[in-house]
Write an enzyme that holds these catalytic residues in place. Sequence first.
Site: not given
Ligand code: NOJ
Length: 722
Positions: A240, A270
């Site tokens: 993440d 991500e």
């Molecule tokens: C990216 C995630 O995909 C999202 O859903 C999340 O709220 C944020 N990062 C923070 O962890």
Amino acid sequence: MRKLIISFTILVLYFSQVAAYYVPERSVIYQIMVDRFYDRNPTNNEPFYDPEKKNYRLYWGGDIEGIIERLDYIESLGVSMIWLSPLNDNINRMAGGSAPYHGYWPRDFKRIDEHFGTWEDFRRLVEEAKKRGICIIVDYVPNHSNPATDGEFGALYDNGTLVTNYYEDRKNATRNPYTASLENIYHHNGNINDWFGFQLKYANLFGLADFNQMNDFVDNYLKEGAALFVKNGACGFRIDAVKHIELGWLETFYLYLYQISDEPLFIYGEYFANTPDKTFDLYEFYRYSNVSSLLNIPIRESIARTFAYGGSFEQLAKMLEEYYSLFVYPNKQLNFLDSHDLVRFLNMNPNKDRYHMALGLVMTLPGIPVIYYGDESYLVSKEGKGDPYNRPMMVFDNSTKAAEIIRKLSLLRKVNDALAYSDFRTVYVDYNTWIFERKFGSHKILVALNKGPDKNITISLNWTDGTYIDIIEGAILKVKEGQGEIKLPRYSFYVFHVEEEQKTPLIGSITPYIAQPGQKILIAGAGLNGNIKVYIGGRRARIIEKEENSILVEVPEIKTMNAWIPVWVVVNGTRSNEVKLRYYSSNDIPALIVLQGNYTGYLWVKGNIPELSEPRPLLKSPTGHYFAVVPLPRNKTFTVQLYKGLPWEPLQPTNVTLYGIGNKTVILNEAAPETPVCGPGIVAVFALLPLLKRKKKKSPNTTITPYGVPIVAVSWIVRWCL
Ligand code: NOJ
Ligand code: CA
């Protein structure tokens, strides 16, 4: 009947190739938000549970047991990896009017959240999934714990023992003299508000307590937490918010996980970047992709918009060609149409014909497709569009046309090398019609889409004369003397494919594509059967295991200053293509490198060790120091050259050379480091020199001492010791 024969042929091909290790490019990933999938155990639903499933910010009951229960359904889609939303124990309070049903507010990275199950459930899931040819990827959140000013206020636990919270941690926070970051376990530099440079990585993302990964406890804790998933059978991670973590720390994190795992892990990140424009963000995205796969977030918006609202295929094709050309490994990046962070396509436009085309495209472009749960059953919420309404309770239906597209293309990916490993070439494009080809050795696919009026089209195509049948609808492509003819009705999406025997060796994939000596990597491709030798950086690599068209090898130690080293195989005397491996020295530590002196502008360093051989940008601290976190081999001396420039421009070398020695904090100096004083080990060797035996073979330029030891060696040691 014809359709049946095609599906049967693919199935036979597939089952003859089932392997023990997962080649990511051969896989389709099914993304699940655990709380919203299936509730198999109602006893773990409280607290903050909404039995009516109306409040999107409460728990709705989904759990690991529910996923196990539905594995046959997931298998029926043909996918071979499942990505689960974060499983770690989250806060036990509401924050900002929401419960942490999504899993992105962890408080204990060594435990599983009680709403989702136990480690035992997780192991059972891994085992049951494996029986179905599926492996489990876990979302992991090393950027932050939970909201700093609400809920549990950044409370952090180590397997049940409270470590700190955001306010306690602040009491003992100190200011790093170089980065100017106020830090302890967490960073205490406020919230991100300018979305650039220092703040991106050293401030709180949406108020979430931001970890200081350079703190020894945090560094070990996050690595140990992830290691627990590896030990319990996970085959990879979705990491993440990598945009908000120092890349140098992530590299040591990835290398650590690759090193401890028996199997080649698949890790992807991500990085949120909305567009593929050549901005700083895209540069960083691209840079991250050179050490770990990333979700192709920058292209999703353009794909979805072109199909949902209209737009030119010419523009889309051009943009995608440019985008994919950026990557060393475009096929290791991940394509998706829907996700838990974006509005589902069918909430943008409910037209299923358009949706099927978009879904089909995402599954046939270079890159690994991700199917968001419910994509196959046309799942949308009636209450709203984006987060949290893109997370409705799952509706199970695998009898739809979308499910059929997913199933067929998942199976084709397992047997067609072009779909898994090749780049793509547009054969024909206009505003509404797009035909592209992908080729890898003797395998090919031709993808045809038409979102406009019916069209008969003739294209130049270098395929053997004959009739080819599309895997989706059974449509026909006739090829004669280099000309292909296809009838493309409005909203058609066709995939024609060829799988012939590949006689010469071709590498299509290495997993992972970063490695240190001793690490295992999986080489996969075509024509890789027979008498095999593998070469990495010019050295013969030890083969650990060999399967149909894939080879598990151990990375040898290579003497190099380069970041990328070549990998090739020789099969029955024939040499394959060369692919690249990103090489690291060994046991690297995350180090803070700092520039002393007065500098201005955008600065970069490029050095004489593999870790620094790709230019690395420096951040500028509020106190004016330039710095970066980089992976470094401990105690190793290195030099860097200083460069200036903007990311997408050629960098300008300055005349500055700087020296450093691998350590937690390295102040780069213009003066060469002091010659180290002789340590006891060296003194002992020195004292023993006279006893060493004369070498039999003299090298022509070496003088031999009366003691039988080369003078050059003695003088070198004397110089080094004084
Ligand atoms: C990216 C995630 O995909 C999202 O859903 C999340 O709220 C944020 N990062 C923070 O962890
Ligand atoms: Ca439950």
